[in-house]
Design an enzyme around this catalytic site. Sequence first.
Site, PDB file in Angstrom:
ATOM      1  N   HIS A 145      55.834 -30.700 122.393  1.00  0.00           N
ATOM      2  CA  HIS A 145      55.610 -31.220 121.040  1.00  0.00           C
ATOM      3  C   HIS A 145      54.290 -31.989 121.078  1.00  0.00           C
ATOM      4  CE1 HIS A 145      60.071 -31.342 121.405  1.00  0.00           C
ATOM      5  NE2 HIS A 145      60.127 -31.107 120.114  1.00  0.00           N
ATOM      6  N   ASP A 147      54.772 -35.443 122.480  1.00  0.00           N
ATOM      7  CA  ASP A 147      55.145 -35.630 123.904  1.00  0.00           C
ATOM      8  C   ASP A 147      53.891 -35.768 124.729  1.00  0.00           C
ATOM      9  OD1 ASP A 147      57.596 -34.431 123.034  1.00  0.00           O
ATOM     10  OD2 ASP A 147      57.001 -32.491 123.887  1.00  0.00           O
TER      11      ASP A 147
HETATM   12  C1  XLS Z   1      66.612 -30.372 120.049  1.00  0.00           C
HETATM   13  C2  XLS Z   1      65.787 -29.188 120.184  1.00  0.00           C
HETATM   14  C3  XLS Z   1      64.313 -29.463 120.442  1.00  0.00           C
HETATM   15  C4  XLS Z   1      63.492 -28.235 120.194  1.00  0.00           C
HETATM   16  C5  XLS Z   1      62.029 -28.492 120.070  1.00  0.00           C
HETATM   17  O1  XLS Z   1      67.816 -30.318 120.080  1.00  0.00           O
HETATM   18  O2  XLS Z   1      66.329 -28.361 121.169  1.00  0.00           O
HETATM   19  O3  XLS Z   1      64.126 -29.950 121.720  1.00  0.00           O
HETATM   20  O4  XLS Z   1      63.680 -27.270 121.174  1.00  0.00           O
HETATM   21  O5  XLS Z   1      61.734 -29.312 118.990  1.00  0.00           O
END
Ligand code: XLS
Length: 436
Positions: free
Chosen positions: A100, A103
């Site tokens: 993301h 992150d």
């Molecule tokens: C959350 C999601 C997230 C997505 C990416 O539950 O799995 O991590 O994969 O935004």
Amino acid sequence: MSAFSSIPKIGYEGPESDNPFAFRWYNPDEIVEGKSMRDHLRFSVVYWHTFRGNGSDPFGMPTLDRPWDDGSNSIDNALNRVRVAFEFMEKLGCPYYAFHDRDVSPEGASLAESHANLDRVADALEQQQQRTGIKLLWGTANMFTHPRYLHGAATSCNADVFAYCAAQVKKAMEITKRLGGENYVFWGGREGYMNLYNTDIKREIDHLGQFLNMAVDYSKEIGFEGTFLIEPKPKEPTKHQYDSDAAACINFLRAYGLMDRFKLNIETNHATLAGHSMMHELDYAGAQGCLGSIDANTGDLLLGWDTDQFPTDLYLTAQSMMIILKYGGLGSGGVNFDAKVRRESIDVEDLFHAHIGGMDAFARGLKIAAAIRADGGLQQFVDDRYSSWNTGVGADIEAGKHDFNSLSDYMMEKGEVDANKSGRQEYLENYINRFI
Ligand code: XLS
Ligand code: NI
Ligand code: NI
């Protein structure tokens, strides 16, 4: 300074090895069904859990020992993490990663500052990609952590939030394109509701459809050709997420004219939270031509939330790979470990054990699935089960040659249906066990 000096480069040693820092099943160059394991599985490490997870939970503070991370929100810390992340992925031999925007780089005091931070970190990511050959499976925008998203992102009741999200996704898509990302993911972090009394569902879902159409337009404008993926999840953080499962997402994509640009990113723990098996979600998505990528993890049968554990269950991985092979593979997608080590697994070594285990479980699942397909017994059974559709009235119905009148005439004359045959569920469960 190396963050993982005590850990050797992880290599394939075969099933007999007792070295915990080696693969016993994942042999990247091994050919399965005419393709290398590396190309079938396209493993990916997630930045958010593996390099931003600290072990905190709603009841407790961080626990994980990450000596390289000073805990600050500084650019220097972010850049240092990039160096460590690529060292980790290189040692592991993982060809892809996913992130993301927030992150990898810190949120700034303004949108402009956040963009500038992301640009600086993207320089470092690009350098490391070039140095190591590790590629970006997908990028995405975090539109759920910051308080501005408390009512949702593109589905917020606050129109400014929608506008902010447009700016954020625009930037995240540009960065994903710049880094050669092969997909772009939309997980609707808070796109849903907590309470229907205060919610205009129709308006919110229309806004989401409009938002994703704007994303499609922008991808054309900048020439970003990566696959767009929606990631279904039924709940958490909201009580009801709009992208609740594969079927709901596909209906949404059809309703808003998005079917030819989007596929799905199916996550195991989200499937089970929705009351489905991973196999169901993959098969449903595949049947509709929407199988794009997977977030490989697993939940806990006794816990009702997204625990994001690493997958080690061979039934899960074999079933997943059976369906993935059935639909001809993941294309530009991959097996992305959206999974985190337990809060009690505090050492750096645990990151390696977790990923090695997940990669081995999927490699083994691939081999099991390929063996089942090579044997052909299961396919034969399914073919026989539907054989009444190959000739006679079945073939004529499928060819569109019948209506209620002609079928009524047919059955009036015949009087009763041909005898049903056993579904042989127990036989088939035993059959599958021969390959596990
Ligand atoms: C959350 C999601 C997230 C997505 C990416 O539950 O799995 O991590 O994969 O935004
Ligand atoms: Ni996910
Ligand atoms: Ni998840």
